[in-house]
Every structure is written in structure tokens, then in C-alpha cells.
Design a protein around this motif. Structure first.
Motif, PDB file in Angstrom:
ATOM      1  N   ASP A  81      93.741 -22.699   4.548  1.00  0.00           N
ATOM      2  CA  ASP A  81      92.890 -21.538   4.851  1.00  0.00           C
ATOM      3  C   ASP A  81      92.352 -21.028   3.527  1.00  0.00           C
ATOM      4  N   ASP A  82      91.423 -21.802   2.937  1.00  0.00           N
ATOM      5  CA  ASP A  82      90.967 -21.527   1.574  1.00  0.00           C
ATOM      6  C   ASP A  82      89.501 -21.940   1.410  1.00  0.00           C
ATOM      7  N   SER A  83      88.971 -21.702   0.219  1.00  0.00           N
ATOM      8  CA  SER A  83      87.549 -21.973  -0.026  1.00  0.00           C
ATOM      9  C   SER A  83      87.233 -23.462   0.050  1.00  0.00           C
ATOM     10  N   ASN A  84      88.165 -24.313  -0.376  1.00  0.00           N
ATOM     11  CA  ASN A  84      87.915 -25.749  -0.288  1.00  0.00           C
ATOM     12  C   ASN A  84      87.906 -26.219   1.163  1.00  0.00           C
ATOM     13  N   GLY A  85      88.728 -25.597   1.999  1.00  0.00           N
ATOM     14  CA  GLY A  85      88.690 -25.903   3.422  1.00  0.00           C
ATOM     15  C   GLY A  85      87.351 -25.524   4.025  1.00  0.00           C
ATOM     16  N   GLU A  86      86.829 -24.378   3.622  1.00  0.00           N
ATOM     17  CA  GLU A  86      85.504 -23.964   4.084  1.00  0.00           C
ATOM     18  C   GLU A  86      84.429 -24.931   3.616  1.00  0.00           C
ATOM     19  N   ARG A  87      84.570 -25.392   2.383  1.00  0.00           N
ATOM     20  CA  ARG A  87      83.590 -26.351   1.854  1.00  0.00           C
ATOM     21  C   ARG A  87      83.603 -27.630   2.690  1.00  0.00           C
ATOM     22  N   LEU A  88      84.807 -28.095   3.054  1.00  0.00           N
ATOM     23  CA  LEU A  88      84.930 -29.320   3.841  1.00  0.00           C
ATOM     24  C   LEU A  88      84.332 -29.147   5.236  1.00  0.00           C
ATOM     25  N   THR A  89      84.700 -28.078   5.929  1.00  0.00           N
ATOM     26  CA  THR A  89      84.183 -27.880   7.286  1.00  0.00           C
ATOM     27  C   THR A  89      82.686 -27.573   7.291  1.00  0.00           C
ATOM     28  N   ASN A  90      82.189 -26.935   6.246  1.00  0.00           N
ATOM     29  CA  ASN A  90      80.747 -26.708   6.144  1.00  0.00           C
ATOM     30  C   ASN A  90      79.992 -28.030   6.022  1.00  0.00           C
ATOM     31  N   GLU A  91      80.572 -28.969   5.276  1.00  0.00           N
ATOM     32  CA  GLU A  91      79.947 -30.284   5.140  1.00  0.00           C
ATOM     33  C   GLU A  91      79.985 -31.023   6.477  1.00  0.00           C
ATOM     34  N   PHE A  92      81.080 -30.895   7.213  1.00  0.00           N
ATOM     35  CA  PHE A  92      81.142 -31.491   8.543  1.00  0.00           C
ATOM     36  C   PHE A  92      80.045 -30.922   9.444  1.00  0.00           C
TER      37      PHE A  92
END
Length: 328
Positions: A81-92
Motif C-alpha cells: 500500500d505504497d507509491s510504487n504499488g500505485e505506479r504499478l497499478t497505474n501502468e496496468f
């Protein structure tokens, strides 16, 4: 041999195929620069950073390969639950990849592998990860998410980077679920977890992984190794990748496929490309041998590039035609 017309039909069908990817989702972070001096503080190179890029890695690179080939993907895994997780799901989301099956966890970070590169050489890698197994509650959520989508799925890829997502329980329930629904399950394994994958449809280990799975002599007989691993894990077939010696497909017989590459530049992510194209081709109507040849072609393209990479249908067709030039 796949003739050109059939290959084109298989590649065209990719867009109709729905594949679930379950495994260790990651981000690959590349910091690219140049070196022209040594630090006065310690005997290490000073990298003058020119650029940085994030790309999908681990099981997320399998997802990325499939997306670039036009398939519809359902992704399942754990991120922080972090900024890198957001980056990954945004790319998806940007790639129209279904990420509803991704579970956010407060007790572990999104996995990031940062590579420092200068003059086309990797100088250092930094990893952010927590390799503990999922909690029972996290396993429950992941399995529930897969079950809710199983009727939409044509094939499943289990992408194991040994980061705790593909636990023995998760794998067993997924394989059982796939069998109940007559769905292909292919595995990119980690040797320590090999016995978890009994009953899968296929597995795509490299030579080192296969030997570690069997505890075999590193210079032992390749054909015996593949046959025994296939039998041990009760697989329908086994695709053994052998670096410069190509691939060997073990079914009732053994069929060897020589390797072809424009130029071997970087093998990062090549295994992800192999299992993506191998599985997608089989789901699209290719025989397993035809699927292996198409996957071999795709791998020959991506190893000619720096870093984690994907391949397009057009590149597969062009390179296949060049290396298997006698169309039948």
C-alpha cells in the motif's frame, strides 16, 4: 513447422485469448548514466545520472508481454500500500489490464529492483522486497479473486519469483480449480517450490532450475533430466530452455529446437517472454511444439535488447520467417 498462414492465424487469435497471471508482481527501476571518475570518498565509480525509467518486472513483466501481444489479462498478486504499488497499478490501467485481483498489503512493500547502468553495463542492483509467505487472510483473498473470474479465463500462468505469493496452498487450489474448468496452467518455477506444481499442464524451467528441481548432476544427461522432471511433477509436457543450445520440449517424445538470436545483449526477462508466448500460442490453437517454436522466436528478439523487454506480433512473424525460412 508452422506455415506462414497458420502462424498468422495464431498471432491474430492472441487478441481473443484471456489469460490469468498469478505471481510476484514487481517494478524494475533503471537508473542510466555515465562514469568518468572514481569517488574520492571510496574506490567506487561516480555515476552521472542521465535518465531513470520504471518498467513492469517479475510476474508484471509476464503481464506486460501478454498485453503487448494483444491478449486480455487478469492479474493476481500482492503489492504494498505504497507509491510504487500505485505506479504499478497505474501502468496496468494505462494498458487496459484488469488489476482487480491485485491485493494491497500493509505488511510488505511493493517489490522494486533498481539497476544502476552506465556505458551499457550494470554496476549495481538494489532490491526492496519482503519474501515472507502470504498470510492466510491474504491467501483467502487471492484465491477468492481467481475463483470469481475463472469462467472468463482460457489459460493461467503461475510466475514464481519466490517472493511469497505462490504458496503451496495457493498453487494447489489454483491447479485444482484449473483442472475442474479444463484450463491450461503453465509454470515459470523456482526450484525450491517445484513440488508445489504437481499436476500443472506445463513448466518452462531453464537448465539450472531443472537440475536444482531434481538435485541432478550439473553435467548429467539432458534428455533423462527432462523426462524425469516431467514424470515427477505429473506434467502434460515440459519446455526446457537451454540458453545457446535452444529448447527441448518433452511430451511423449523429445523435440529439440535450436536457438536463434539477432545478438545476445541482455537475457533479463527472457523467461517471462518464453512462458507468455508459449502459453498464449497454445491457448490460441498452436500445438505445444508449434508454441515452443513461436516462443523460441520471441526470446530471440528480446535478448537483443537492454533490460526487461517485450515483443510484438509483427516482430515474431518477421523473425520467424527469417529463421525458419522454408515455409511449408
Amino acid at each position: 513447422m508452422v506455415n506462414k498462414l497458420k502462424l498468422t492465424k495464431i498471432l491474430d487469435r492472441f487478441k481473443e485469448i484471456k489469460i490469468a497471471v498469478i505471481g510476484d508482481m514487481m517494478l524494475d527501476d533503471y537508473i542510466i548514466g555515465s562514469v568518468d571518475r572514481i569517488s574520492p570518498e571510496a574506490p567506487v565509480p561516480v555515476v552521472n545520472v542521465k535518465s531513470e525509467k520504471f518498467v513492469l518486472g517479475g510476474a508484471a513483466n509476464v503481464v506486460n508481454n501478454l498485453a503487448d501481444l494483444g491478449a486480455k489479462i487478469f492479474s493476481f498478486g500482492i503489492i504494498g500500500d505504497d507509491s510504487n504499488g500505485e505506479r504499478l497499478t497505474n501502468e496496468f490501467r494505462r494498458k487496459n489490464i484488469n488489476s482487480d485481483g491485485i491485493v494491497k498489503a500493509e505488511d510488505r512493500p511493493t517489490i522494486v529492483k533498481r539497476r544502476i547502468i552506465a556505458h551499457n553495463q550494470q554496476l549495481l542492483r538494489l532490491d526492496w522486497e519482503d519474501r515472507k509467505d502470504l498470510t492466510t487472510a491474504q491467501e483467502d483473498m487471492l484465491i477468492k479473486n481467481v475463483k470469481e473470474n475463472i469462467k472468463e479465463i482460457d489459460a493461467i500462468i503461475l510466475s514464481d519469483y519466490d517472493k511469497g505469493v505462490l504458496t503451496k496452498r495457493v498453487v494447489k487450489e489454483i491447479i485444482d480449480l484449473a483442472k475442474e474448468n479444463n484450463i491450461i496452467v503453465t509454470v515459470d518455477p523456482k526450484p525450491k517450490n517445484a513440488m508445489n506444481y504437481i499436476g500443472a499442464t506445463s513448466m518452462t524451467p531453464n537448465m539450472k532450475e531443472a537440475r536444482e528441481c531434481m538435485g541432478a548432476d550439473p553435467i548429467g544427461d539432458v534428455e533423462r533430466l527432462g523426462k524425469e522432471l516431467k514424470e515427477k511433477l505429473k506434467l502434460d509436457n515440459l519446455l526446457l530452455t537451454r540458453s545457446e543450445e535452444g529448447m527441448s520440449l518433452f511430451q511423449d517424445t523429445v523435440e529439440n529446437i535450436p536457438t536463434f538470436a539477432k545478438e545476445v545483449y541482455d537475457v533479463t526477462g527472457a523467461g517471462d517472454t518464453v512462458i507468455s508466448v508459449f502459453t498464449l500460442s497454445a491457448a490460441a490453437g498452436a500445438s505445444w511444439y508449434e508454441a515452443a517454436k513461436i516462443a523460441n522466436t520471441a526470446a530471440g528478439v528480446v535478448v537483443g535488447r537492454m533490460g526487461t523487454s517485450t515483443v510484438t506480433k509483427e516482430e515474431i512473424l518477421e523473425f520467424y520467417e527469417r529463421i525458419y525460412h522454408e515455409w511449408k
